[in-house]
Design a protein around this motif. Structure first.
Motif, PDB file in Angstrom:
ATOM      1  N   GLY A 178     -29.234  38.654  32.639  1.00 58.51           N
ATOM      2  CA  GLY A 178     -28.298  39.672  33.120  1.00 58.51           C
ATOM      3  C   GLY A 178     -27.982  39.498  34.599  1.00 58.51           C
ATOM      4  N   VAL A 179     -29.007  39.189  35.407  1.00 58.66           N
ATOM      5  CA  VAL A 179     -28.787  38.970  36.843  1.00 58.66           C
ATOM      6  C   VAL A 179     -27.943  37.717  37.059  1.00 58.66           C
ATOM      7  CG1 VAL A 179     -29.955  38.394  38.994  1.00 58.66           C
ATOM      8  CG2 VAL A 179     -30.835  40.221  37.566  1.00 58.66           C
ATOM      9  N   ILE A 180     -28.234  36.662  36.309  1.00 54.24           N
ATOM     10  CA  ILE A 180     -27.440  35.431  36.430  1.00 54.24           C
ATOM     11  C   ILE A 180     -25.992  35.690  36.026  1.00 54.24           C
ATOM     12  CG2 ILE A 180     -27.129  33.111  35.468  1.00 54.24           C
ATOM     13  CD1 ILE A 180     -30.221  32.943  35.390  1.00 54.24           C
ATOM     14  N   ALA A 181     -25.788  36.464  34.961  1.00 49.88           N
ATOM     15  CA  ALA A 181     -24.425  36.794  34.527  1.00 49.88           C
ATOM     16  C   ALA A 181     -23.694  37.609  35.593  1.00 49.88           C
ATOM     17  CB  ALA A 181     -24.458  37.552  33.208  1.00 49.88           C
ATOM     18  N   ALA A 182     -24.392  38.539  36.259  1.00 50.14           N
ATOM     19  CA  ALA A 182     -23.754  39.326  37.321  1.00 50.14           C
ATOM     20  C   ALA A 182     -23.377  38.431  38.501  1.00 50.14           C
ATOM     21  CB  ALA A 182     -24.697  40.439  37.772  1.00 50.14           C
ATOM     22  N   MET A 183     -24.255  37.496  38.841  1.00 54.38           N
ATOM     23  CA  MET A 183     -23.932  36.568  39.934  1.00 54.38           C
ATOM     24  C   MET A 183     -22.730  35.691  39.585  1.00 54.38           C
ATOM     25  SD  MET A 183     -27.615  35.220  41.096  1.00 54.38           S
ATOM     26  CE  MET A 183     -28.702  36.134  42.155  1.00 54.38           C
ATOM     27  N   LEU A 184     -22.703  35.194  38.350  1.00 56.09           N
ATOM     28  CA  LEU A 184     -21.564  34.373  37.928  1.00 56.09           C
ATOM     29  C   LEU A 184     -20.271  35.186  37.910  1.00 56.09           C
ATOM     30  CD1 LEU A 184     -23.151  32.239  35.069  1.00 56.09           C
ATOM     31  CD2 LEU A 184     -22.480  31.483  37.351  1.00 56.09           C
ATOM     32  N   TYR A 185     -20.356  36.444  37.504  1.00 63.45           N
ATOM     33  CA  TYR A 185     -19.160  37.287  37.519  1.00 63.45           C
ATOM     34  C   TYR A 185     -18.665  37.472  38.949  1.00 63.45           C
ATOM     35  CZ  TYR A 185     -15.942  41.100  37.222  1.00 63.45           C
ATOM     36  OH  TYR A 185     -14.814  41.859  37.337  1.00 63.45           O
ATOM     37  N   ASN A 186     -19.577  37.718  39.881  1.00 59.99           N
ATOM     38  CA  ASN A 186     -19.160  37.905  41.275  1.00 59.99           C
ATOM     39  C   ASN A 186     -18.487  36.655  41.826  1.00 59.99           C
ATOM     40  OD1 ASN A 186     -20.035  40.539  41.397  1.00 59.99           O
ATOM     41  ND2 ASN A 186     -22.051  40.006  42.169  1.00 59.99           N
ATOM     42  N   ILE A 187     -19.009  35.486  41.474  1.00 56.62           N
ATOM     43  CA  ILE A 187     -18.382  34.242  41.926  1.00 56.62           C
ATOM     44  C   ILE A 187     -16.995  34.092  41.300  1.00 56.62           C
ATOM     45  CG2 ILE A 187     -18.547  31.723  41.786  1.00 56.62           C
ATOM     46  CD1 ILE A 187     -21.614  32.095  42.006  1.00 56.62           C
ATOM     47  N   ALA A 188     -16.880  34.350  40.010  1.00 56.99           N
ATOM     48  CA  ALA A 188     -15.588  34.235  39.331  1.00 56.99           C
ATOM     49  C   ALA A 188     -14.600  35.276  39.840  1.00 56.99           C
ATOM     50  CB  ALA A 188     -15.779  34.365  37.829  1.00 56.99           C
ATOM     51  N   ALA A 189     -15.087  36.473  40.154  1.00 54.91           N
ATOM     52  CA  ALA A 189     -14.196  37.526  40.647  1.00 54.91           C
ATOM     53  C   ALA A 189     -13.633  37.177  42.019  1.00 54.91           C
ATOM     54  CB  ALA A 189     -14.946  38.850  40.703  1.00 54.91           C
ATOM     55  N   LYS A 190     -14.423  36.478  42.824  1.00 58.64           N
ATOM     56  CA  LYS A 190     -13.890  36.036  44.124  1.00 58.64           C
ATOM     57  C   LYS A 190     -12.783  35.008  43.932  1.00 58.64           C
ATOM     58  CE  LYS A 190     -17.916  36.835  47.017  1.00 58.64           C
ATOM     59  NZ  LYS A 190     -18.982  36.214  47.815  1.00 58.64           N
ATOM     60  N   LEU A 191     -12.889  34.196  42.897  1.00 61.76           N
ATOM     61  CA  LEU A 191     -11.888  33.160  42.670  1.00 61.76           C
ATOM     62  C   LEU A 191     -10.611  33.702  42.048  1.00 61.76           C
ATOM     63  CD1 LEU A 191     -14.183  30.298  41.339  1.00 61.76           C
ATOM     64  CD2 LEU A 191     -13.148  30.490  43.593  1.00 61.76           C
ATOM     65  N   VAL A 192     -10.745  34.561  41.027  1.00 58.66           N
ATOM     66  CA  VAL A 192      -9.560  35.010  40.286  1.00 58.66           C
ATOM     67  C   VAL A 192      -9.210  36.470  40.509  1.00 58.66           C
ATOM     68  CG1 VAL A 192      -9.817  33.273  38.496  1.00 58.66           C
ATOM     69  CG2 VAL A 192     -10.901  35.479  38.210  1.00 58.66           C
ATOM     70  N   GLY A 193     -10.045  37.220  41.191  1.00 57.54           N
ATOM     71  CA  GLY A 193      -9.693  38.594  41.519  1.00 57.54           C
ATOM     72  C   GLY A 193     -10.363  39.665  40.692  1.00 57.54           C
ATOM     73  N   GLY A 194     -11.121  39.338  39.692  1.00 60.01           N
ATOM     74  CA  GLY A 194     -11.847  40.352  38.927  1.00 60.01           C
ATOM     75  C   GLY A 194     -11.096  40.810  37.703  1.00 60.01           C
ATOM     76  N   ILE A 195     -11.648  41.839  37.075  1.00 60.78           N
ATOM     77  CA  ILE A 195     -11.072  42.400  35.859  1.00 60.78           C
ATOM     78  C   ILE A 195     -10.246  43.627  36.237  1.00 60.78           C
ATOM     79  CG2 ILE A 195     -11.609  43.553  33.679  1.00 60.78           C
ATOM     80  CD1 ILE A 195     -14.097  41.890  33.489  1.00 60.78           C
ATOM     81  N   GLY A 196      -9.014  43.686  35.750  1.00 59.95           N
ATOM     82  CA  GLY A 196      -8.140  44.829  36.029  1.00 59.95           C
ATOM     83  C   GLY A 196      -8.307  45.906  34.977  1.00 59.95           C
ATOM     84  N   LEU A 197      -8.401  47.153  35.418  1.00 59.28           N
ATOM     85  CA  LEU A 197      -8.520  48.303  34.527  1.00 59.28           C
ATOM     86  C   LEU A 197      -7.411  49.286  34.833  1.00 59.28           C
ATOM     87  CD1 LEU A 197     -12.333  49.048  34.935  1.00 59.28           C
ATOM     88  CD2 LEU A 197     -11.260  47.844  33.071  1.00 59.28           C
ATOM     89  N   THR A 198      -6.893  49.944  33.802  1.00 58.27           N
ATOM     90  CA  THR A 198      -5.921  51.010  33.994  1.00 58.27           C
ATOM     91  C   THR A 198      -6.532  52.287  33.438  1.00 58.27           C
ATOM     92  OG1 THR A 198      -4.094  49.461  33.787  1.00 58.27           O
ATOM     93  CG2 THR A 198      -3.599  51.805  33.514  1.00 58.27           C
ATOM     94  N   LEU A 199      -6.708  53.283  34.284  1.00 55.87           N
ATOM     95  CA  LEU A 199      -7.277  54.566  33.882  1.00 55.87           C
ATOM     96  C   LEU A 199      -6.169  55.594  33.809  1.00 55.87           C
ATOM     97  CD1 LEU A 199     -10.403  54.525  36.224  1.00 55.87           C
ATOM     98  CD2 LEU A 199     -10.259  53.766  33.867  1.00 55.87           C
ATOM     99  N   THR A 200      -6.188  56.450  32.755  1.00 57.77           N
ATOM    100  CA  THR A 200      -5.174  57.496  32.602  1.00 57.77           C
ATOM    101  C   THR A 200      -5.821  58.843  32.431  1.00 57.77           C
ATOM    102  OG1 THR A 200      -5.084  57.214  30.212  1.00 57.77           O
ATOM    103  CG2 THR A 200      -3.552  55.889  31.514  1.00 57.77           C
ATOM    104  N   ASP A 201      -5.008  59.886  32.536  1.00 59.90           N
ATOM    105  CA  ASP A 201      -5.455  61.274  32.375  1.00 59.90           C
ATOM    106  C   ASP A 201      -5.092  61.804  31.003  1.00 59.90           C
ATOM    107  OD1 ASP A 201      -6.711  61.848  34.678  1.00 59.90           O
ATOM    108  OD2 ASP A 201      -5.076  62.995  35.580  1.00 59.90           O
ATOM    109  N   ASP A 202      -5.474  61.189  29.950  1.00 64.95           N
ATOM    110  CA  ASP A 202      -5.103  61.668  28.610  1.00 64.95           C
ATOM    111  C   ASP A 202      -6.024  62.743  28.161  1.00 64.95           C
ATOM    112  OD1 ASP A 202      -2.932  60.108  28.401  1.00 64.95           O
ATOM    113  OD2 ASP A 202      -3.910  58.504  27.304  1.00 64.95           O
TER     114      ASP A 202
END
Length: 166
Positions: free
Chosen positions: A142-166
């Motif tokens: 899990g820690v390795i996956a979080a580190m890899l995500y942080n590295i990938a997010a720096k390269l491509v910008g991360g995961i985009g989320l859209t939140l609504t008030d439904d």
């Protein structure tokens, strides 16, 4: 004096008549409009708010804590389910059937008792050891996956989320 009083009276009577006509028109207009209105007004439409967020970084310590707790819970479930399974196998006589099958298949004169190899204590011990190893491995992964995500997010910008008030 009489002409002034008469003209004032005539003007007052005209004004009263005009007011009555206007009032009658507005009353008829009001009643017609009132008849066309629905009894219940529809709820006003609220504007749906949307927020676009990007998960740019994941805290590795938070991930480690969460994965550790979840893997401990899975380990407890694994140990308890293996003990319950062993008890169910013992209660149904499955171990005796396996002993008879092994005696028939190939052991001449030797009686094999599988419960010597698979006692309740041994089953609980082995599943606990496997659970501890799984907790350590899952936490590290899990820690390795979080580190890899942080590295990938720096390269491509991360995961985009859209939140609504439904």
């Amino acid at each position: 004096m009489s002409t002034t009083g008469t003209s004032t009276r005539k003007q007052g009577a005209r004004a009263t008549a005009n007011k009555q006509r206007v009032g009658a028109r507005s009353n008829s207009t009001r009643s017609a409009a009132h008849r066309n209105k629905p009894l219940v007004r529809p709820a006003p439409r609220s504007k749906v708010r949307r927020a676009r967020l990007v998960v740019a970084k994941v805290d590795t310590w938070s991930v480690a804590k969460l994965v550790f707790l979840l893997s401990v819970a899975v380990g407890i479930v694994f140990v308890v389910s293996s003990v319950v399974l062993w008890l169910a196998m013992q209660a149904t006589g499955l171990f005796d059937g396996i002993n008879d099958l092994l005696t028939m298949l190939g052991t001449t004169g030797n009686h094999i008792d599988i419960s010597n190899f698979l006692s309740l204590g041994q089953v609980a011990l082995y599943t606990t050891m496997i659970s501890v190893v799984n907790v350590i491995l899952f936490t590290l992964l899990g820690v390795i996956a979080a580190m890899l995500y942080n590295i990938a997010a720096k390269l491509v910008g991360g995961i985009g989320l859209t939140l609504t008030d439904d």
